[in-house]
Scaffold this motif. Structure first.
Motif, PDB file in Angstrom:
ATOM      1  N   LEU A 286       0.823  -1.201   0.000  1.00 22.64           N
ATOM      2  CA  LEU A 286       0.000   0.000   0.000  1.00 22.64           C
ATOM      3  C   LEU A 286       0.864   1.261   0.000  1.00 22.64           C
ATOM      4  N   ALA A 287       1.951   1.238   0.748  1.00 20.44           N
ATOM      5  CA  ALA A 287       2.852   2.401   0.782  1.00 20.44           C
ATOM      6  C   ALA A 287       3.497   2.632  -0.573  1.00 20.44           C
ATOM      7  N   ASN A 288       3.833   1.546  -1.284  1.00 21.52           N
ATOM      8  CA  ASN A 288       4.419   1.687  -2.611  1.00 21.52           C
ATOM      9  C   ASN A 288       3.444   2.256  -3.628  1.00 21.52           C
ATOM     10  N   MET A 289       2.147   2.134  -3.356  1.00 19.09           N
ATOM     11  CA  MET A 289       1.131   2.701  -4.245  1.00 19.09           C
ATOM     12  C   MET A 289       1.084   4.222  -4.138  1.00 19.09           C
ATOM     13  N   ARG A 290       1.665   4.785  -3.049  1.00 19.42           N
ATOM     14  CA  ARG A 290       1.730   6.231  -2.833  1.00 19.42           C
ATOM     15  C   ARG A 290       0.357   6.891  -2.757  1.00 19.42           C
ATOM     16  N   MET A 291      -0.662   6.157  -2.292  1.00 19.52           N
ATOM     17  CA  MET A 291      -1.986   6.743  -2.146  1.00 19.52           C
ATOM     18  C   MET A 291      -2.086   7.553  -0.851  1.00 19.52           C
ATOM     19  N   LEU A 292      -1.332   7.118   0.157  1.00 23.27           N
ATOM     20  CA  LEU A 292      -1.273   7.827   1.431  1.00 23.27           C
ATOM     21  C   LEU A 292       0.191   8.009   1.814  1.00 23.27           C
ATOM     22  N   ARG A 293       0.468   9.031   2.594  1.00 19.89           N
ATOM     23  CA  ARG A 293       1.833   9.233   3.082  1.00 19.89           C
ATOM     24  C   ARG A 293       2.180   8.173   4.123  1.00 19.89           C
ATOM     25  N   ASN A 294       3.468   7.891   4.250  1.00 17.72           N
ATOM     26  CA  ASN A 294       3.913   6.876   5.202  1.00 17.72           C
ATOM     27  C   ASN A 294       3.449   7.184   6.620  1.00 17.72           C
ATOM     28  N   LEU A 295       3.587   8.435   7.032  1.00 15.43           N
ATOM     29  CA  LEU A 295       3.206   8.814   8.384  1.00 15.43           C
ATOM     30  C   LEU A 295       1.697   8.750   8.593  1.00 15.43           C
ATOM     31  N   GLN A 296       0.921   8.987   7.539  1.00 14.14           N
ATOM     32  CA  GLN A 296      -0.528   8.840   7.645  1.00 14.14           C
ATOM     33  C   GLN A 296      -0.901   7.386   7.898  1.00 14.14           C
ATOM     34  N   LEU A 297      -0.286   6.487   7.143  1.00 15.54           N
ATOM     35  CA  LEU A 297      -0.533   5.056   7.329  1.00 15.54           C
ATOM     36  C   LEU A 297      -0.144   4.616   8.739  1.00 15.54           C
ATOM     37  N   LEU A 298       0.988   5.111   9.204  1.00 16.37           N
ATOM     38  CA  LEU A 298       1.470   4.738  10.531  1.00 16.37           C
ATOM     39  C   LEU A 298       0.504   5.186  11.619  1.00 16.37           C
ATOM     40  N   ALA A 299       0.009   6.421  11.529  1.00 16.22           N
ATOM     41  CA  ALA A 299      -0.919   6.938  12.539  1.00 16.22           C
ATOM     42  C   ALA A 299      -2.205   6.120  12.586  1.00 16.22           C
ATOM     43  N   MET A 300      -2.757   5.809  11.416  1.00 18.43           N
ATOM     44  CA  MET A 300      -4.001   5.048  11.349  1.00 18.43           C
ATOM     45  C   MET A 300      -3.830   3.653  11.943  1.00 18.43           C
ATOM     46  N   ALA A 301      -2.740   2.985  11.574  1.00 14.51           N
ATOM     47  CA  ALA A 301      -2.501   1.623  12.066  1.00 14.51           C
ATOM     48  C   ALA A 301      -2.277   1.612  13.582  1.00 14.51           C
ATOM     49  N   THR A 302      -1.598   2.632  14.102  1.00 16.70           N
ATOM     50  CA  THR A 302      -1.309   2.685  15.538  1.00 16.70           C
ATOM     51  C   THR A 302      -2.580   2.866  16.355  1.00 16.70           C
ATOM     52  N   VAL A 303      -3.477   3.728  15.897  1.00 18.53           N
ATOM     53  CA  VAL A 303      -4.752   3.924  16.598  1.00 18.53           C
ATOM     54  C   VAL A 303      -5.545   2.623  16.645  1.00 18.53           C
ATOM     55  N   MET A 304      -5.676   1.961  15.500  1.00 17.12           N
ATOM     56  CA  MET A 304      -6.451   0.720  15.450  1.00 17.12           C
ATOM     57  C   MET A 304      -5.809  -0.379  16.287  1.00 17.12           C
ATOM     58  N   LEU A 305      -4.480  -0.384  16.351  1.00 23.09           N
ATOM     59  CA  LEU A 305      -3.778  -1.360  17.179  1.00 23.09           C
ATOM     60  C   LEU A 305      -4.106  -1.153  18.655  1.00 23.09           C
ATOM     61  N   GLY A 306      -4.109   0.110  19.092  1.00 27.89           N
ATOM     62  CA  GLY A 306      -4.455   0.403  20.479  1.00 27.89           C
ATOM     63  C   GLY A 306      -5.877   0.002  20.831  1.00 27.89           C
ATOM     64  N   VAL A 307      -6.817   0.276  19.930  1.00 23.69           N
ATOM     65  CA  VAL A 307      -8.213  -0.090  20.165  1.00 23.69           C
ATOM     66  C   VAL A 307      -8.354  -1.603  20.272  1.00 23.69           C
ATOM     67  N   THR A 308      -7.643  -2.338  19.436  1.00 25.57           N
ATOM     68  CA  THR A 308      -7.694  -3.806  19.476  1.00 25.57           C
ATOM     69  C   THR A 308      -7.233  -4.339  20.828  1.00 25.57           C
ATOM     70  N   LEU A 309      -6.181  -3.745  21.382  1.00 25.15           N
ATOM     71  CA  LEU A 309      -5.692  -4.189  22.689  1.00 25.15           C
ATOM     72  C   LEU A 309      -6.694  -3.883  23.804  1.00 25.15           C
ATOM     73  N   LEU A 310      -7.399  -2.761  23.688  1.00 25.68           N
ATOM     74  CA  LEU A 310      -8.414  -2.431  24.686  1.00 25.68           C
ATOM     75  C   LEU A 310      -9.574  -3.420  24.653  1.00 25.68           C
ATOM     76  N   LEU A 311      -9.846  -3.976  23.476  1.00 28.46           N
ATOM     77  CA  LEU A 311     -10.975  -4.902  23.325  1.00 28.46           C
ATOM     78  C   LEU A 311     -10.596  -6.352  23.587  1.00 28.46           C
ATOM     79  N   LEU A 312      -9.308  -6.675  23.506  1.00 24.81           N
ATOM     80  CA  LEU A 312      -8.876  -8.076  23.633  1.00 24.81           C
ATOM     81  C   LEU A 312      -9.322  -8.746  24.927  1.00 24.81           C
ATOM     82  N   PRO A 313      -9.287  -8.069  26.094  1.00 21.82           N
ATOM     83  CA  PRO A 313      -9.704  -8.751  27.332  1.00 21.82           C
ATOM     84  C   PRO A 313     -11.161  -9.188  27.356  1.00 21.82           C
ATOM     85  N   LEU A 314     -11.971  -8.691  26.405  1.00 23.91           N
ATOM     86  CA  LEU A 314     -13.357  -9.153  26.330  1.00 23.91           C
ATOM     87  C   LEU A 314     -13.426 -10.632  25.976  1.00 23.91           C
TER      88      LEU A 314
END
Length: 429
Positions: A286-314
């Motif tokens: 996806l990064a090689n496609m240059r549709m989004l900036r690298n830092l944009q991709l990183l921010a989005m993935a990090t937020v979703m990763l944090g949310v997943t950890l908050l939900l895992l104990p369920l």
């Protein structure tokens, strides 16, 4: 006079040999680190200590992995990636072999912690450096392929390490793993340094009179920490590292606390590693496609990763944990695929080696306090869920700093429209 610099990245040919070597290097370093959790319960039972006390073994290894970053970068610039990777292989193997003696916990802090962590750092940092210096156009996907060695080896190592523990005991398992890590010396031997060449002096419009790009880059590298972009990225790294290593370390004890058989958690770690692989390759593509900036991709993935950890104990059974762990693995892979190559966007390729070393050094703060803090919460509450809540909040907080870095980088680029671009495609400062 023509200054010496690295040759232009070939973007092909022997570059792919470097990728293969880096693939195995990642597997024999990071994959081993990710599966240290399999020894957690064995060490705790053997010495009869608290969870937080046992956590310091992994925490020390993680900290040394990061603290060794600037040293590894300096040695790489002084010698070569080949020499440093081979030295790291010897240190990592020595750490595991000596740890098998298991005299006491401080001995494990020294061997599995200091020696193993330093060895991993000395192998991992130069391998990353080689891939980034050998590629420009295909850098995101090349790095994704190289870093996926961590995932492929983790899939195999999780059941393999558990089998070694059950068949030979945890101390002999450490001895055999140390012997396996000696193969890092072979990986290092394949890392052929790029030849230096004479390049014409290129100057930016705003550069002081008489200062070459080569001289400006040296000054730039000495003042990296004064860059607000890098400072904020380091803050991101500290918070992210505090949360990164909690799930691999506490997933097995959490599963055991729910009454899940000990072999099933090992299979969850394998699934986690497999989805991690998919995440890295997907995000690299996806990064090689240059549709989004690298830092944009990183921010989005990090937020979703944090949310997943908050939900895992369920999750309170094997299949629930498997689903959330798989999602965590995919998003973790996306973050890993972007967080190193994004350093090039911040400091350019000329400052990458030193920037990566500084990034790893300060990230050690998070890696050092994260697992013990999570372990302390578990000891105080007798609930492993709190470790995952702590990890998720750290990652969500870290994403805020990535957004700020992206804004500053874009602002800087708009302010330097007249600065020429080097032959390897990076903006010269």
């Amino acid at each position: 006079m023509m200054p010496s610099s690295r040759a232009q990245p070939p973007d092909g040919g022997y570059s792919w040999v470097v990728v293969v070597s880096a693939f195995f290097t990642m597997g024999l370093t990071a994959a081993v680190l990710k599966n240290v959790g399999l020894f957690f319960q064995e060490i705790q039972n053997h010495f009869g200590v608290l969870t937080s006390t046992t956590s310091w073994v992994a925490s020390t290894c993680i900290a040394m992995f990061h603290i060794g970053g600037p040293i590894a970068s300096a040695l790489t610039l002084r010698f070569s990636q080949r020499v440093v990777i081979m030295s790291g292989g010897l240190l990592a193997a020595s750490g595991m072999i000596l740890a098998s003696l298991a005299f006491n916990l401080p001995w494990l802090y020294l061997t599995m912690g200091v020696l193993q962590g330093t060895g991993i750092s000395f192998s991992w940092i130069p391998a990353n450096s080689m891939v980034n210096h050998y590629f420009v156009r295909w850098r995101p996907i090349a790095y994704a392929i190289a870093s996926s060695g961590e995932c492929v080896f983790s899939v195999a190592f999780s059941p393999f390490f558990q089998w070694l523990i059950d068949s030979y005991g945890w101390r002999d398992a450490l001895l055999l793993i140390g012997g396996l890590q000696l193969n890092l010396c072979i990986c290092g031997a394949l890392m052929r340094p790029l030849e230096t060449k004479k390049t014409p002096i290129m100057e930016c419009k705003d550069a002081p009179a008489g200062k070459s790009t080569y001289q400006m880059n040296n000054r730039f590298q000495c003042s990296l920490l004064r860059m607000p972009e890098l400072f904020l990225y380091i803050v991101f790294a500290i918070f992210a590292a505090a949360g990164f290593f909690v799930l691999p370390l506490f997933l097995v004890p959490f599963s055991n606390s729910l009454g899940i058989d000990k072999y099933w958690p090992a299979s969850i770690l394998s699934v986690l590693a497999l989805t991690d692989l998919v995440g890295r390759l997907f995000c690299g593509w996806l990064a090689n496609m240059r549709m989004l900036r690298n830092l944009q991709l990183l921010a989005m993935a990090t937020v979703m990763l944090g949310v997943t950890l908050l939900l895992l104990p369920l999750s309170q059974d094997y299949w629930g944990i498997l689903v959330f762990s798989g999602l965590y693995g995919f998003l973790f892979g996306c973050v890993v695929a972007m967080h190193v190559i994004s350093i090039v966007d911040i400091v350019t390729l000329d400052g990458f080696d030193i920037g990566l070393g500084l990034f790893m050094l300060f990230r050690s703060v998070g890696g050092f306090i994260g697992p013990p803090s999570a372990g302390w919460l578990v000891d105080q509450t007798s609930n492993f869920s709190n470790a995952f809540y702590f990890s998720g909040l750290c990652l969500i907080t870290s994403s805020v700093f990535v957004v700020l870095v992206d804004r500053l980088v874009q602002k800087r680029k708009l302010a330097l429209p007249d600065c020429k671009v080097s032959e390897d495609g990076e903006r010269m400062l």
